[in-house]
Design an enzyme around this catalytic site. Sequence first.
Site, short mmCIF file in Angstrom:
data_model
loop_
_atom_site.label_atom_id
_atom_site.label_comp_id
_atom_site.label_asym_id
_atom_site.label_seq_id
_atom_site.Cartn_x
_atom_site.Cartn_y
_atom_site.Cartn_z
N TYR A 1 -5.26 1.40 15.41
CA TYR A 1 -4.10 1.51 16.30
C TYR A 1 -4.45 1.26 17.76
O TYR A 1 -3.66 0.68 18.49
CB TYR A 1 -3.44 2.90 16.15
CG TYR A 1 -2.72 3.04 14.83
CD1 TYR A 1 -1.43 2.59 14.68
CD2 TYR A 1 -3.37 3.58 13.71
CE1 TYR A 1 -0.76 2.68 13.47
CE2 TYR A 1 -2.71 3.68 12.49
CZ TYR A 1 -1.41 3.22 12.37
OH TYR A 1 -0.77 3.30 11.16
N GLU B 1 -3.81 -0.23 7.81
CA GLU B 1 -2.67 0.18 8.65
C GLU B 1 -2.85 -0.41 10.04
O GLU B 1 -3.96 -0.41 10.59
CB GLU B 1 -2.58 1.71 8.83
CG GLU B 1 -2.07 2.46 7.65
CD GLU B 1 -2.03 3.98 7.90
OE1 GLU B 1 -1.82 4.40 9.05
OE2 GLU B 1 -2.22 4.71 6.92
N ARG C 1 0.86 -1.19 0.00
CA ARG C 1 0.00 0.00 0.00
C ARG C 1 0.89 1.24 0.00
O ARG C 1 1.70 1.43 0.91
CB ARG C 1 -0.91 0.00 1.23
CG ARG C 1 -1.74 1.25 1.33
CD ARG C 1 -2.82 1.21 2.41
NE ARG C 1 -3.52 2.46 2.37
CZ ARG C 1 -3.55 3.35 3.38
NH1 ARG C 1 -3.00 3.09 4.53
NH2 ARG C 1 -4.18 4.50 3.22
N HIS D 1 -3.27 10.74 0.50
CA HIS D 1 -2.76 10.51 1.85
C HIS D 1 -2.24 11.87 2.36
O HIS D 1 -1.05 12.04 2.64
CB HIS D 1 -1.68 9.42 1.85
CG HIS D 1 -1.49 8.77 3.20
ND1 HIS D 1 -1.62 7.41 3.40
CD2 HIS D 1 -1.20 9.28 4.42
CE1 HIS D 1 -1.39 7.12 4.68
NE2 HIS D 1 -1.14 8.25 5.32
N ASN E 1 -7.89 1.48 9.34
CA ASN E 1 -6.63 1.70 10.05
C ASN E 1 -6.94 1.59 11.53
O ASN E 1 -7.78 2.32 12.05
CB ASN E 1 -6.07 3.10 9.76
CG ASN E 1 -5.55 3.23 8.34
OD1 ASN E 1 -5.53 2.26 7.59
ND2 ASN E 1 -5.13 4.42 7.98
N GLU F 1 -8.04 8.34 5.94
CA GLU F 1 -8.41 8.94 7.22
C GLU F 1 -8.94 10.37 7.10
O GLU F 1 -8.31 11.33 7.56
CB GLU F 1 -7.22 8.91 8.17
CG GLU F 1 -6.68 7.52 8.42
CD GLU F 1 -5.63 7.48 9.55
OE1 GLU F 1 -5.24 8.56 10.03
OE2 GLU F 1 -5.24 6.38 9.95
#
Length: 463
Positions: free
Chosen positions: A301, A357, A77, A121, A299, A166
């Site tokens: 985290y 991610e 990616r 991005h 994504n 995002e």
Amino acid sequence: MALHRFPAGFLWGVATSAQQIEGARNEGGRGDSIWDRFAAMPDTIEDGSRPDTTCDHYHRWREDLGRLRWLGVNAYRFSTGWSRILPTGHGAPNPAGLDFYDALVDELLASGIEPFLTLNHWDLPDALQQRGGWAARETARAFVAYAEVVARRLGDRVRFWTTHNEPWCIATLGHEEGSHAPGRRSPQEALRAAHHLLVSHGWAVEAIRGLVPAAQVGIVLNLSPAWPASPAEADRDAARQFDGFFNRWYLDPLLRGRYPADAVADRIRRGHLASADLPFVQDGDLDRVRAPLDYLGVNYYSRTVLAAGPDGLPKAVPAAPREELTEMGWEVYPDGLDEVLGRVTGEYGVRSVHITENGAAFVDPAPADGRIADPRRIAYLRDHLLAVHRAIAAGVPVHGYFAWSLLDNFEWGQGFTRRFGLYGVDFATGERTPKDSAFWYRDSIAARAVADGPESCIARRKP
Ligand code: FCB
């Protein structure tokens, strides 16, 4: 110890983005992005650094592709640099910029690696910011024109397309909190920016499908389960508010064609909107925003634990001891990934998910014997991959996983102070050194399986 096998065809990847790794700010006809301008402003980047050179991937991309081959990934990616392709945001594309990605894609395919391309991005051409940036509807049109340029050039070879990465970060960090480019502090602009990102996504999905019939088109959201810090009503409401603006402000329009009513009411109460009649939404917009997705990129985290602040607004509070936090201050919480996956597929009916991610910043020691010891990063990646494995076993359609990131890189407002790479980078020399996590990931990919260990979160999971 047990070995948890992943299905055949699962995408094992790593992720990067143009602004964070390429450097070559003024080379090959590239124009400045909003991050080049933002980083040049005082007190914007923690270590005062600029993304002028970063990992110098623009010059070292062939050797970096060698690293992808060594890892054995079957997908990569990356993002195309918007201001490398359209230096002034409009008009004729920059041939050298397109050539760069063209060669990269060819080499990926020749290596048996599926290109997974992100268009935005965060590196909006600065020239478009000067005309209003994401707060202006015209930028949504400029984005579609850019998507078409890239799709025309690479659509014969690239199957996976992501419109935006995002959008919450762009809208909220960039336009409300001011901690990201373009550094604006206006809640009203943030709401407009969010909508223009969403509507441009919908338009671009249609444009890309028109040009690339076999394309798999999606968007990448950063999702985080919102937990109340206590059972108190005020904390539960803080979690609801956070969820409304962080997760549902994007999930609801994309998958249900409407903004979440409670979150709209919150914004009215806070004086950011005059009424539920959203002034930036034009007729037909939400039908376009909900264009069916081929996949949702997630994504993940951490989770977020919320308490009611003195002003009634949600306030994220630390929910774990220091040793369970990464260098970003984010709690290591793999169960949250199960939760997010269950929600998007259960509540929202998403039929295909890629974890676009997932990764962790820790303080790494200096290289020794040509490698860097990073046991905590291995544990982080393993425990999250095990969460993905559990989700797949429970029937959740997760089709790929991309570790963030291939290389240590320019971590936005934190500059070079946070290291997420499977490879360490010496930013003075550009030298790359594999971390133990790179060896671990390579072995897992080769086995198409992840081994749990005595110290893995499986042992720690709450009943
Ligand atoms: C995400 C960004 C990515 C990287 C990681 C740590 O929010 O998409 O570029 O900075 O965080």
